[in-house]
Design a protein around this motif. Structure first.
Motif, short mmCIF file in Angstrom:
data_model
loop_
_atom_site.label_atom_id
_atom_site.label_comp_id
_atom_site.label_asym_id
_atom_site.label_seq_id
_atom_site.Cartn_x
_atom_site.Cartn_y
_atom_site.Cartn_z
N LYS A 87 33.64 30.95 9.45
CA LYS A 87 35.08 31.48 9.77
C LYS A 87 35.08 33.04 9.91
N MET A 118 34.48 17.03 -2.65
CA MET A 118 34.17 18.45 -2.48
C MET A 118 35.43 19.05 -3.42
N ILE A 138 36.59 23.58 -4.40
CA ILE A 138 36.43 24.88 -4.38
C ILE A 138 36.95 25.50 -5.90
N MET A 152 29.11 27.76 -3.06
CA MET A 152 29.21 28.87 -2.00
C MET A 152 28.24 29.69 -2.18
N ILE A 157 27.87 27.52 2.90
CA ILE A 157 27.40 29.05 2.70
C ILE A 157 28.12 29.92 3.92
C1 LIG Z 1 34.79 30.61 3.16
C2 LIG Z 1 34.44 29.34 2.84
C3 LIG Z 1 33.17 28.86 2.09
C4 LIG Z 1 32.06 29.99 2.32
O1 LIG Z 1 32.22 31.02 1.50
P1 LIG Z 1 31.13 32.14 0.91
O2 LIG Z 1 31.26 32.68 -0.13
O3 LIG Z 1 31.10 33.12 2.22
O4 LIG Z 1 29.68 31.48 1.21
C5 LIG Z 1 32.65 27.53 1.77
N1 LIG Z 1 33.72 26.84 1.55
C6 LIG Z 1 35.11 26.91 2.09
C7 LIG Z 1 36.05 25.75 1.98
C8 LIG Z 1 35.41 28.24 2.63
O5 LIG Z 1 36.80 28.41 3.08
#
Ligand SMILES: *Cc1c(COP(=O)(O)O)cnc(C)c1O
Length: 236
Positions: free
Chosen positions: A36, A161, A163, A201, A218
């Motif tokens: 992204k 999954m 975050i 991540m 990543i």
């Molecule tokens: C941006 C993003 C990542 C990667 O994050 P980094 O910290 O740059 O490695 C992983 N998962 C999701 C859902 C993201 O939006």
């Protein structure tokens, strides 16, 4: 060697070291390159260095990159926030979706997945820390959501999954990943044939490997820093 190739190699070293440290089988943790806000040429460089799985958050950006890289054969994962009016292009243009968090989305993806393509691989996004503003299914609703995906013949339920909120320090980072793994084992115990834990991540990959991640997402460690985030939560 390009800068991206060197970074990718460093990521692989980090992953192999974490596998060794936490008793994981060598090679059992895969890397999804999250592109992204990086141009298609950056993804092309990663592909040339052997990276084949790419994750994208923003639909229009992703479709433009797919077109720019149409001469390659990457595997595309959608990892952004998913609104029900955006499911059709995701069902048509990706091999995986990591962010299914409600039955309505699952139904639409299942109905919209074209017959000529293999089943769409699905991970359920879980709000492991039960934060009110966060995307993801409530842990208590997971069995029902898993069943809704499993009954769609054009979807293939692969795993979970999350975050988690950023946390400093390995022990703090491990906690939500341990929780996700617990939920994963529970679902497996209920007969769902899951094989994917999409967690970890750049900042917390070691903690994720320690807790059983099979797929790290990543971005920064491979492509470098992104422009300041203009929008939050993966919406467009
Ligand atoms: C941006 C993003 C990542 C990667 O994050 P980094 O910290 O740059 O490695 C992983 N998962 C999701 C859902 C993201 O939006």
């Amino acid at each position: 060697m390009t800068e991206i190739a060197a970074r990718l190699e460093a990521v692989h070293r980090r992953v192999r070291a974490a596998e060794a440290e936490y008793g994981r089988r060598p090679g059992s943790v895969a890397v999804l390159a999250v592109g992204k806000r990086h141009p298609s040429e950056a993804l092309r460089a990663a592909y040339a260095a052997g990276q084949t799985a790419f994750g994208e958050n923003y639909l229009q950006e992703a479709l433009a990159k797919q077109e720019a890289l149409a001469d390659l054969e990457p595997v595309w994962h959608f990892i952004g926030g998913l609104q029900s009016n955006k499911t059709a292009p995701v069902a048509q243009a990706f091999s995986w979706v990591h962010t299914v968090d409600r039955a309505k989305i699952a139904r639409r993806l299942g109905e919209q997945r074209p017959d000529g393509l293999p089943a769409l691989n699905v991970c359920l996004q879980v709000n492991v820390s039960s934060e009110p503003q966060k995307a993801g299914c409530d842990p208590g609703s997971l069995p029902e959501l898993a069943a809704a995906v499993a009954e769609q013949p054009r979807l293939r339920l692969r795993g979970l999954m999350a975050i988690p909120a950023p946390a400093a320090g390995l022990e703090q980072q491990r906690r939500p990943f341990a929780r996700l793994r617990g939920l994963y084992e529970q679902l497996r115990g209920q007969g769902f044939a899951l094989d994917t834990l999409s967690m970890g991540m750049t900042e917390d990959l070691e903690a994720a490997v320690a807790e059983g991640s099979t797929l790290l997402r990543i971005g920064t460690a491979i492509f470098g820093p992104r422009e300041a985030e203009a929008t939050e939560g993966g919406q467009q």
